[in-house]
Write a protein that holds these residues in place. Structure first.
Motif, PDB file in Angstrom:
ATOM      1  N   LYS A  97       1.022  -1.062  -0.043  1.00  4.76           N
ATOM      2  CA  LYS A  97       0.061   0.130   0.016  1.00  4.76           C
ATOM      3  C   LYS A  97       0.866   1.193  -0.022  1.00  4.76           C
ATOM      4  N   SER A  98       0.325   2.279  -0.701  1.00  4.33           N
ATOM      5  CA  SER A  98       1.085   3.573  -0.461  1.00  4.33           C
ATOM      6  C   SER A  98       0.235   4.835  -0.311  1.00  4.33           C
ATOM      7  N   VAL A  99       0.540   5.547   0.462  1.00  6.35           N
ATOM      8  CA  VAL A  99      -0.254   7.035   0.914  1.00  6.35           C
ATOM      9  C   VAL A  99       0.464   8.100   0.912  1.00  6.35           C
ATOM     10  N   LYS A 100       0.166   9.051   0.021  1.00  4.12           N
ATOM     11  CA  LYS A 100       0.888  10.341   0.136  1.00  4.12           C
ATOM     12  C   LYS A 100       2.291  10.115  -0.226  1.00  4.12           C
ATOM     13  N   SER A 101       2.937   9.288  -1.237  1.00  8.64           N
ATOM     14  CA  SER A 101       4.183   9.205  -1.344  1.00  8.64           C
ATOM     15  C   SER A 101       4.665   9.013  -2.956  1.00  8.64           C
ATOM     16  N   THR A 102       5.781   9.507  -3.095  1.00 10.78           N
ATOM     17  CA  THR A 102       6.391   9.705  -4.651  1.00 10.78           C
ATOM     18  C   THR A 102       5.985   8.269  -5.379  1.00 10.78           C
ATOM     19  N   LEU A 103       6.471   7.025  -4.725  1.00 10.74           N
ATOM     20  CA  LEU A 103       6.105   5.858  -5.400  1.00 10.74           C
ATOM     21  C   LEU A 103       4.531   5.204  -5.023  1.00 10.74           C
ATOM     22  N   PHE A 104       3.902   5.939  -6.147  1.00 13.32           N
ATOM     23  CA  PHE A 104       2.244   5.454  -5.737  1.00 13.32           C
ATOM     24  C   PHE A 104       1.673   4.175  -6.425  1.00 13.32           C
ATOM     25  N   SER A 105       2.628   3.752  -7.295  1.00 13.29           N
ATOM     26  CA  SER A 105       2.085   2.596  -8.000  1.00 13.29           C
ATOM     27  C   SER A 105       2.246   1.335  -7.119  1.00 13.29           C
ATOM     28  N   VAL A 106       1.243   0.727  -6.370  1.00 11.86           N
ATOM     29  CA  VAL A 106       1.506  -0.262  -5.417  1.00 11.86           C
ATOM     30  C   VAL A 106       1.820  -1.754  -6.132  1.00 11.86           C
ATOM     31  N   PRO A 107       1.406  -2.083  -7.614  1.00 12.47           N
ATOM     32  CA  PRO A 107       1.972  -3.410  -8.185  1.00 12.47           C
ATOM     33  C   PRO A 107       3.350  -3.173  -8.573  1.00 12.47           C
ATOM     34  N   ASP A 108       3.806  -2.023  -8.886  1.00  8.19           N
ATOM     35  CA  ASP A 108       5.326  -1.770  -9.117  1.00  8.19           C
ATOM     36  C   ASP A 108       6.094  -2.012  -7.905  1.00  8.19           C
ATOM     37  N   CYS A 109       5.682  -1.467  -6.860  1.00  9.80           N
ATOM     38  CA  CYS A 109       6.337  -1.443  -5.510  1.00  9.80           C
ATOM     39  C   CYS A 109       6.488  -3.224  -5.125  1.00  9.80           C
ATOM     40  N   GLN A 110       5.429  -3.710  -5.178  1.00  2.66           N
ATOM     41  CA  GLN A 110       5.393  -5.105  -4.776  1.00  2.66           C
ATOM     42  C   GLN A 110       6.284  -5.955  -5.421  1.00  2.66           C
ATOM     43  N   ALA A 111       6.387  -5.747  -6.771  1.00  2.00           N
ATOM     44  CA  ALA A 111       7.103  -6.374  -7.871  1.00  2.00           C
ATOM     45  C   ALA A 111       8.628  -6.354  -7.370  1.00  2.00           C
ATOM     46  N   ILE A 112       9.039  -4.915  -7.232  1.00  2.00           N
ATOM     47  CA  ILE A 112      10.350  -4.785  -6.892  1.00  2.00           C
ATOM     48  C   ILE A 112      10.897  -5.293  -5.600  1.00  2.00           C
ATOM     49  N   VAL A 113      10.090  -5.075  -4.511  1.00  3.65           N
ATOM     50  CA  VAL A 113      10.439  -5.770  -3.273  1.00  3.65           C
ATOM     51  C   VAL A 113      10.657  -7.383  -3.479  1.00  3.65           C
ATOM     52  N   LYS A 114       9.777  -7.760  -4.114  1.00  3.04           N
ATOM     53  CA  LYS A 114       9.811  -9.367  -4.285  1.00  3.04           C
ATOM     54  C   LYS A 114      11.021  -9.624  -5.154  1.00  3.04           C
ATOM     55  N   LYS A 115      11.295  -8.791  -6.301  1.00  4.18           N
ATOM     56  CA  LYS A 115      12.743  -9.178  -6.955  1.00  4.18           C
ATOM     57  C   LYS A 115      13.852  -8.869  -6.005  1.00  4.18           C
ATOM     58  N   ALA A 116      13.827  -7.735  -5.196  1.00  4.98           N
ATOM     59  CA  ALA A 116      15.276  -7.695  -4.318  1.00  4.98           C
ATOM     60  C   ALA A 116      15.289  -8.705  -3.405  1.00  4.98           C
ATOM     61  N   ILE A 117      14.016  -9.339  -2.679  1.00  5.53           N
ATOM     62  CA  ILE A 117      14.277 -10.266  -1.916  1.00  5.53           C
ATOM     63  C   ILE A 117      14.767 -11.590  -2.673  1.00  5.53           C
ATOM     64  N   VAL A 118      14.387 -11.943  -3.726  1.00  3.38           N
ATOM     65  CA  VAL A 118      14.580 -12.930  -4.489  1.00  3.38           C
ATOM     66  C   VAL A 118      16.211 -12.897  -4.832  1.00  3.38           C
ATOM     67  N   ASP A 119      16.697 -11.695  -5.386  1.00  2.00           N
ATOM     68  CA  ASP A 119      18.146 -11.597  -5.381  1.00  2.00           C
ATOM     69  C   ASP A 119      19.083 -11.751  -4.278  1.00  2.00           C
ATOM     70  N   ARG A 120      18.506 -11.343  -3.179  1.00  2.00           N
ATOM     71  CA  ARG A 120      19.100 -11.455  -1.783  1.00  2.00           C
ATOM     72  C   ARG A 120      19.381 -12.962  -1.421  1.00  2.00           C
ATOM     73  N   LEU A 121      18.326 -13.789  -1.577  1.00  2.00           N
ATOM     74  CA  LEU A 121      18.184 -15.220  -0.964  1.00  2.00           C
ATOM     75  C   LEU A 121      18.928 -15.929  -2.342  1.00  2.00           C
ATOM     76  N   GLN A 122      18.724 -15.761  -3.518  1.00  2.00           N
ATOM     77  CA  GLN A 122      19.758 -16.574  -4.503  1.00  2.00           C
ATOM     78  C   GLN A 122      21.273 -16.189  -4.266  1.00  2.00           C
ATOM     79  N   THR A 123      21.587 -14.983  -3.809  1.00  2.00           N
ATOM     80  CA  THR A 123      23.065 -15.109  -3.516  1.00  2.00           C
ATOM     81  C   THR A 123      23.420 -15.727  -2.290  1.00  2.00           C
ATOM     82  N   HIS A 124      22.462 -15.374  -1.217  1.00  2.00           N
ATOM     83  CA  HIS A 124      22.934 -16.376   0.079  1.00  2.00           C
ATOM     84  C   HIS A 124      22.838 -17.776  -0.157  1.00  2.00           C
ATOM     85  N   TYR A 125      21.801 -18.557  -0.992  1.00  4.00           N
ATOM     86  CA  TYR A 125      21.670 -19.712  -0.875  1.00  4.00           C
ATOM     87  C   TYR A 125      22.493 -20.441  -1.964  1.00  4.00           C
ATOM     88  N   LYS A 126      23.057 -19.372  -2.844  1.00  2.90           N
ATOM     89  CA  LYS A 126      23.974 -19.794  -3.980  1.00  2.90           C
ATOM     90  C   LYS A 126      23.211 -20.607  -5.028  1.00  2.90           C
TER      91      LYS A 126
END
Length: 379
Positions: A97-126
């Motif tokens: 969810k996004s309220v009164k923020s520059t990043l207002f597109s919730v689907p884009d924010c969700q997708a970016i958070v998901k990708k960031a977590i995937v990148d972190r876990l792929q690196t950690h778990y090789k």
């Protein structure tokens, strides 16, 4: 044991009640709109889920940072220690969810958070391939308010209002968390009579009985964090043992619920049995105009029809007038009524001692409080 930043979320208007509950568990907290924040270990998380009657969910704050671009969101999310929480096979949907923020597109924010977590876990778990999400569920939320992103992990699963005792309900059921709050906002003690003249499926009387016997509201259900490999199962066992030890099943209760609909009365009885209360609560078919009592110093808590539907207004206004007539003679009783009707006091025939703004779902209501004469008959 590791300390976490814990957030208990709440409905608007209930923050102070949730905060009081958190402090009663022994944790100092801070309050903001819709959330109560405190620090605690796994035991604090388990006890909060089991005991908080008026909170919606218990979440772990994984990170919080300022964001104005998607790059900021990606890099700050990736920098968090996700491997401390998520195993390699974790299923982790991301809501947002996004309220009164520059990043207002919730689907884009969700997708970016998901990708960031995937990148972190792929690196950690090789891992070079996409992660298979076949393991335990971890619900992640990114909430952006005024360009501050808060990323949380839900420890509860289904909302805490889902106590596990509801076998049936009426058309507009009151949430268990709000019902508990209505009881906790009164002066009721377990040694006093308690009456709900519009009991519906029995939520308010059942919540009163759980409070009266000090039964943890989460005793009859499971929580999402119980499925997590890193969350010590002994912590849950100990928290449930504590809840069992603190319950006062021998406390006598004088609780009654009435409703004009005999089908709802039957549902209320079934829900009460499912909650483990047996026939502790007396449910009976009756309209409010027929209510009488010879008892003193009781508490009435009611959630009558509001007249929101077309054609209901005349009938509802008559109910409010009947309430004023019937309850007007109960000098020592305290009356608590929640409704959205703007003319309630006029129809009831008396100005409330106090009223409090609350939200029943998305409906703005007032909780009208009429305090009884406590001195009468005491000399």
């Amino acid at each position: 044991m590791k300390q976490f930043d814990i957030i208990a979320t709440s409905a608007m208007g209930l923050e102070s009640i949730v905060a009081k509950e958190v402090r009663a568990l022994g944790y100092e907290c801070e309050v903001e709109n819709g959330k109560i924040m405190y620090k605690g270990d796994m035991t604090a998380i388990a006890r909060s889920n089991l005991w908080l009657r008026t909170a919606d969910r218990i979440k772990i704050k994984v990170g919080e940072f300022k964001v104005k671009t998607f790059d900021h969101l990606f890099e700050n999310t990736k920098a968090l220690n996700w491997e401390d929480f998520l195993p390699v096979d974790a299923e982790f949907p991301v809501s947002g969810k996004s309220v009164k923020s520059t990043l207002f597109s919730v689907p884009d924010c969700q997708a970016i958070v998901k990708k960031a977590i995937v990148d972190r876990l792929q690196t950690h778990y090789k891992r070079v391939s996409w992660l298979e999400e076949t393991g335990p569920l971890f619900k992640i939320e990114v909430s952006i308010l005024k360009d501050i992103a808060t990323i949380t992990l839900d420890t509860s699963g289904t909302g805490l209002h889902r106590r596990g005792y509801r076998t049936g309900q009426g058309e507009a059921p009151l949430k268990e968390t709000l019902a508990a709050a209505l009881v906790m906002l009164t002066s009721w003690h377990p040694d006093k009579p308690f009456v709900d003249p519009f009991c519906g499926s029995g939520t308010i009387p059942i919540e009163a009985a759980l409070i009266g016997q000090n039964i943890a509201p989460g005793f009859n259900r499971d929580f999402l964090s119980e499925t997590w490999g890193w969350f010590d199962k002994k912590v849950w066992e100990q928290a449930r043992l504590e809840a069992e030890d603190l319950a006062d099943y021998d406390q006598y209760l004088d609780i009654s619920g009435y409703d004009i609909d005999h089908k709802l009365v039957e549902i209320a009885q079934n829900n009460s049995f499912e909650a483990g209360l047996g026939d502790l609560i007396q449910f009976k078919q009756m309209q409010v105009s027929d209510f009488t009592t010879k008892k003193d110093f009781g508490i009435i808590v009611g959630n009558p029809p509001y007249g929101e539907r077309i054609g209901e207004e005349f009938e509802v206004e008559q109910i409010y007038k009947d309430m004023g007539r019937v309850f007007g003679n109960l000098d020592t009783w305290s009356i608590y009524i929640i409704t959205s009707h703007p003319d309630f006091e006029l129809l009831f025939g008396k100005q409330a001692t106090k009223k409090r703004k609350l939200f029943n779902g998305f409906i703005r209501t007032d909780y009208y409080q009429y305090w009884g004469n406590r001195k009468k008959f005491q000399d």
